[in-house]
Each structure stands twice: as C-alpha cells, then as structure tokens.
Design a protein around this motif. Structure first.
Motif, mmCIF file in Angstrom:
data_model
loop_
_atom_site.group_PDB
_atom_site.id
_atom_site.type_symbol
_atom_site.label_atom_id
_atom_site.label_comp_id
_atom_site.label_asym_id
_atom_site.label_seq_id
_atom_site.Cartn_x
_atom_site.Cartn_y
_atom_site.Cartn_z
ATOM 1 N N LYS A 1 -3.566 28.221 80.534
ATOM 2 C CA LYS A 1 -2.260 28.521 81.122
ATOM 3 C C LYS A 1 -1.349 29.245 80.152
ATOM 4 O O LYS A 1 -0.569 30.124 80.533
ATOM 5 C CB LYS A 1 -1.603 27.218 81.586
ATOM 6 C CG LYS A 1 -0.276 27.412 82.299
ATOM 7 C CD LYS A 1 0.277 26.079 82.771
ATOM 8 C CE LYS A 1 1.614 26.262 83.480
ATOM 9 N NZ LYS A 1 2.178 24.945 83.924
ATOM 10 N N ASP A 2 -1.427 28.892 78.873
ATOM 11 C CA ASP A 2 -0.535 29.479 77.863
ATOM 12 C C ASP A 2 -1.347 29.813 76.618
ATOM 13 O O ASP A 2 -1.293 29.112 75.612
ATOM 14 C CB ASP A 2 0.594 28.485 77.532
ATOM 15 C CG ASP A 2 1.613 29.050 76.551
ATOM 16 O OD1 ASP A 2 1.510 30.248 76.213
ATOM 17 O OD2 ASP A 2 2.500 28.288 76.110
ATOM 18 N N HIS B 1 -0.949 32.100 74.536
ATOM 19 C CA HIS B 1 -0.144 32.497 73.373
ATOM 20 C C HIS B 1 0.135 31.288 72.488
ATOM 21 O O HIS B 1 -0.140 31.310 71.285
ATOM 22 C CB HIS B 1 1.167 33.128 73.815
ATOM 23 C CG HIS B 1 2.148 33.327 72.701
ATOM 24 N ND1 HIS B 1 2.005 34.334 71.763
ATOM 25 C CD2 HIS B 1 3.251 32.614 72.335
ATOM 26 C CE1 HIS B 1 2.992 34.249 70.884
ATOM 27 N NE2 HIS B 1 3.751 33.221 71.201
ATOM 28 N N THR B 2 0.680 30.220 73.082
ATOM 29 C CA THR B 2 0.972 29.012 72.307
ATOM 30 C C THR B 2 -0.290 28.433 71.699
ATOM 31 O O THR B 2 -0.292 27.970 70.549
ATOM 32 C CB THR B 2 1.642 27.950 73.200
ATOM 33 O OG1 THR B 2 2.895 28.475 73.675
ATOM 34 C CG2 THR B 2 1.882 26.659 72.431
#
Length: 637
Positions: A289-290, A292-293
């Motif tokens: 979902k993320d 980048h993080t």
C-alpha cells in the motif's frame, strides 16, 4: 522449511517449480519477521523474491556474474548464498551489510550503494570475459528508477553498440500489467527471439534484395512495414533500436514464465533486455500500500504495520522541510529541486503546498545541478535538496556550471557526516573537502536545529553566489526552534563557552561533543573554550587572528574527512599568516572507509567523542607551554 536447506545457489537446482514457489513464500515470511526488529529495505526485497530465485536457479553463481544495482534488493540474494544466520545482525555494527559487499561472499561480485552503476559494471565484466577467453554469463539487475540515471543511459548505448553477450534485467516495479496484454507481449517475445524465425527473416530479406529492379524497393517496403508493426505492438522498441533483443513485459512474480523467459534469453547472441514487472512490498499489505515508507525503515509491528519511531526532538530533515515552506511563503523566488528524494529530503509537504515550485528530476544529480544553475540565472532562488553522498555525483556541474558562473544556488546538504546503518556508501563525510576549495562557494553548518532555520534564511537572502548549508541525519538537540527567523552575520563564528586553557573549534554536532568534553575537563581543572565554527568557508579570520595572539592550543573537530576538511583549512590559514607558534590538532574522520553501524558506534570507532577530545586537549597543553619560538605574523603567500 525449505529455506533451512538452502545454503548455496546450487541447492536450488534439485527443486521443482512448486517447491520454488513454496520457498518464495518462506522467504517473504522470513524477511517480514526478521526486518520487523532489524529494520532495512523491506519493500524492494519483497518485490524481487521470484526474480532472484529464477536467476539463481538458472545461472551458476559465482561463475556467472549477477550484478545488483544499488543493492536495496539484494536481501534475497544474501539468503540464497549462505547468510541466513547473519540476518539478525543486518545493518548493525560489524554485522551483515545492507548492500552487496564483496568481502562477505564470493557471490557478491559488484558493490554499489549509489544507483545506475550496474550496466557499466556488466559491460566491463563482459569485456574482461571476452578478452580472457572465458564463457560465463553476465546479468545486470536494474530498477526502473535507477534507469533514469544518466550513467545507465551511457552504458545502455555502449552495450548496444558493442553487441556483447549480456543480459539486462529491468525490474519495473511501478507499472501494473493486465493478463491479456502480458500474454500478448510474452508471445511476441518468443516469436521475435526464436532462432528459426530470425534466420528465416534474414533469408527472406537477403532474397528480396537479390531480385533485379524491384528487389530494392520491395526490401525497403518490407522494412517499413516491419518497423511500423513493431512500433504498433512492441513496447520495447526503444531497446531494440539501441541494439537489444527485448523480452517483455513479463510478470515478475510468475516463476514458470520467468524461468522460460530467462532460458530463451540465455540462448540469444548479443545483448538482451528482459523487462520484468514486479510489485514493491509484494506479499505484505502495508508495504504494498505504501512502498515509499516501506522502502527503507526501522523496526515495525508485523500485525498492524505500525512503524516504530524514536521519541524526542525532530530530525534535522524535518526542520529543513518546515522551514523551507515558511521561507517560500514569504519569497516566491524559491524553487525546491531534488534528485528522486522528495521524501528523504523532507520535501513532501513542500510539494503539497507548492506543487509548481517543487521539481523532482529523478535519479539525475548532474541534471539537477545544472538545472538549478539555469533557474538561478533567471533570477529565481533554487534550493538543491540533496544527500551529501549523492552530491558527489554532480561534482563537475557544481564546479563548472554553478560556481564558475557564481550563481545564487542554495545547496541543502542532508546526511552530512555519518549516516549509521547505510554505512560507507552513504556517509556524508567528503563534501567539506570537495566543496571548500572551489572558488565562490560558501559552506555553513548549524550547531542545532534552531540555527539551521536561521542559516536557511541567511542562505536565501545571500546574493554572493553559491552557498551550502549542510546538516546531519540525526535528531535535533531539543532547543526551541520556533523563534523569529534572523540573519546570521556572514563569516562570523560563535563562542558558546568561554575558556582560558585551550580552544575547540567545533563543527555542527561536534559542538555538543566539545561542550561535553569541556564539562569533563572542568572537573579536572582545565578550562576549554568552545567555538561554534559555523562558517566552514569563509573562515572567521578575525577570530583566528585573535587566537593566534593568545597562543592557546587549538583542537578542530569535525564529522568529516580530516584530509582536506575544516581542520586543514585552519592549518592553511595559520601557515599563510606565518603564525607558527600555536599547537593545533585536527580531529576528523581518518583516511579510510567506515562501515555500517549506529552513528555513535561510528564516532567511537574514529575517536570523535568527548572523551577523546578531552584527552587530546590534555596532551596538547604541555606542548603549548613548552613553545618558546616567538609568534611570527604577516602574510606568507
């Protein structure tokens, strides 16, 4: 568990596809569990599990050279090459490196912490192989982000020209792929790279050209038709025009397809590009979902996906981002530029607030620097937000395009000093040395987060040419940093603690180290003056002249390379002034690479501590007392 039986890539050879798929699941579970406590680059590695398995299953490492770009995605490779038991030490001091490291394993044939180098390395190994009469395979794995780097394009061009036998695996983790489109492209790849088809096509073209009168016309028409169809249905036409046989795009999580594609690719003469589509974070919902993080992070809770963060003062990066927004609200000349690091450089909120004044150029530091030069020429105030280690890649542009033209570019140099777990490829310990000798460049470093704000304000208002504000990858000191912005007197240092027996000229975080040393020395009856040497260039000549008159012993301390750094600049000043009666000791990073660990462990290793500074001062004081030569002054140029 199958994973417990894998100690070398050769152990994979006896497994069938179903077992490989089971092993892929075990590897994902292992990475998710282990990295929840160690931290690391989770999402990139979850995305290349099947891809790495397929490469090690079909090729014979280390004879065949598997070259990783950057190394963010090499954890699966490490697991398959006998390093599973060392994973609890990942990125820790004296532990398993987070990147590929030749001293760790014979299977690590190329080291990289900066992107876009794998294709050049692959070409070099292919050249050496052919010159030596060897027959091993060369496979370079590069991401779609790294492919934006200019060095990668240079290598793509050279490889296509030389027609060396090597395979480029393009790991595209941004593009989704529909089943019907993927099947069509996989089919086209098989047809176009089938040796029977290629031979037949060559024979037909040769035959047509032999037909009198109309042969040339027919051949030309056939070529145009062939090219037109290729542009319509083949997405890899760019690579084919560069001289590659193109496969793809293919599903990077489909092991049977991967295995069949690499088998075909290995039979093709000349360079091959295999375009593989993967999903970063594959198999772990928070990372998918993320991505980048979850690209690179610390510890986290597996069940909830909560990332565990240290309490306390904000990171310098956060202070930079908030301050730049504040400055940009007042000054519409400000433009932020970053080479693919908007999150890491603290610019995500700036991008939300000023989308038209935020430029992410991708992994292209050279372009970013020259872009800033041109923006500055037109009267804007570009702020080049870049890690110290990545600014190295734009050195020529800094010298030639910015400093030579004396342009008002602000360099916001993040990760200045030691960076901890990322280690030697990412330390920002060289920028003082490679920037301070360039004409027109000014260099500043704050002692705390509040001074960072004032330095940024000062840098924006400065119209004397390029100016660099460097700051570390650590939390601030906890001072109040919400007071009104003010200008710092240009070129002036600051005495933060008075003392009569010796002087510490400290840079950035070393100011606090010097203050701690002063406390230790005070308990022993030694009075240490601490100076915040916040301007590394220009030096505070007035204060240095006063110190020369006092003849107190001086220790310079910086979290940067001692060779050519701030301390060297101080020594040069005293030599140029003919002031030879002052004992001076330079403390900095020695002439060697410092490996991964915590920042404190790295400082301990090289002696950048309050204890070592205190001992250095005590050793230096008798030398000052014994000095009998009168102080010489004047210019010695």
């Amino acid at each position: 568990m199958l994973l417990d039986r894998i100690h070398q890539p050769s152990d994979l050879k006896s497994l069938d596809v179903a077992q490989l798929e089971q092993l892929a699941q075990e590897i994902r579970e292992f990475l998710i569990t282990t990295l929840s406590s160690t931290g690391g680059h989770l999402a990139p590695n979850l995305g290349v599990v099947e891809l790495t398995l397929a490469l090690h299953y079909l090729f014979d490492s280390p004879k065949d050279k598997l070259i990783f770009d950057v190394g963010h995605q090499a954890y699966v490779h490490k697991l398959l090459t006998g390093r599973k038991d060392r994973f609890p030490t990942l990125r820790k001091y004296k532990g398993l490196c987070g990147f590929v490291k030749r001293s760790e394993s014979e299977h690590d044939v190329w080291e990289a912490g900066h992107s876009s180098t794998s294709l050049s390395a692959a070409m070099g190994m292919a050249v050496a192989r052919d010159l030596q009469g060897q027959d091993y395979k060369v496979i370079a794995l590069i991401g779609d982000g790294a492919l934006t780097g200019g060095m990668a394009f240079e290598a793509l061009n050279h490889i296509g020209h030389e027609k060396k036998n090597l395979t480029v695996v393009l790991n595209d983790n941004e593009m989704s792929i529909a089943p019907n489109v993927g099947a069509l492209h996989n089919y086209l790849s098989k047809v176009r790279t089938d040796r029977t088809y290629i031979k037949a096509k060559e024979e037909v073209e040769t035959l047509l050209k032999k037909v009198p009168a109309i042969g040339g016309t027919l051949a030309s028409w056939a070529e145009k038709v062939k090219d037109s169809l290729k542009y319509l249905v083949v997405s890899g036409v760019l690579f084919e025009e560069l001289g590659y046989t193109y496969y793809g795009p293919i599903d990077g999580h489909n092991l049977p397809v991967l295995l069949e594609t690499f088998r075909q690719a290995s039979k093709v003469e000349g360079p091959v590009l295999v375009h593989v589509v993967t999903t970063k974070g594959k198999g772990y919902a928070p990372a998918e979902k993320d991505s980048h993080t979850w690209h690179g992070l610390g510890a986290y809770k597996i069940e909830s996906g909560q990332v565990l963060k240290s309490a306390g003062p904000p990171m310098y990066t956060e202070v930079f981002g908030k301050t730049l927004i504040e400055l940009a609200e007042r000054d519409d000349r400000i433009v932020a530029v970053t080479p693919a690091m908007p999150g890491g450089s603290g610019l995500l909120k700036f991008a939300d607030r000023f989308p038209n004044r935020m430029i992410d150029v991708g992994i292209a530091e050279q372009h970013a620097a020259t872009l800033c030069a041109a923006i500055a020429i037109e009267g804007m105030k570009p702020v080049f937000a870049v890690y110290s280690t990545f600014l190295q890649r734009a050195y020529d542009q800094v010298v030639h395009d910015i400093c030579r033209q004396n342009l008002n570019v602000v360099f916001a140099i993040d990760r200045a000093g030691f960076v901890g777990p990322d280690g030697e490829t990412h330390h920002g310990v060289y920028d003082i040395a490679y920037l301070r000798h360039v004409p027109n460049m000014a260099i500043l470093m704050p002692k705390d987060e509040n001074e960072l704000r004032h330095m940024l304000h000062t840098a924006i208002q400065y119209d004397g040419g390029p100016i660099a504000v460097r700051y570390p990858r650590i939390q601030g000191t906890g001072v109040d940093w919400n007071d009104e912005l003010k200008l710092i007197p240009f070129g002036e240092w600051e005495t933060v603690r008075d003392g009569r027996d010796a002087v510490a000229l400290a840079v950035g975080p070393m100011v606090q180290v010097a203050l701690d040393a002063a406390e230790k020395l005070a308990s022993q009856g030694v009075s240490l003056r601490v100076v915040n040497a916040r301007f590394l260039k220009p030096l505070d000549g007035a204060m240095l002249s006063a110190l020369a008159e006092e003849r107190l012993p001086i220790v310079t301390i910086e979290e940067g390379a001692a060779a050519g750094g701030f301390g060297s600049a101080v020594l040069e000043w005293f030599a140029a002034e003919g002031a030879y009666g002052v004992p001076i000791k330079v403390m900095g990073v020695p002439d060697r690479f410092v490996e991964h660990g915590s920042i404190q462990e790295q400082r301990d290793e090289v002696g950048l501590t309050a204890e070592e500074l205190a001992e250095t001062v005590k050793r230096l004081r008798p030398k000052a007392a014994a000095a009998e030569k009168p102080l010489m002054t004047g210019t010695n140029m």
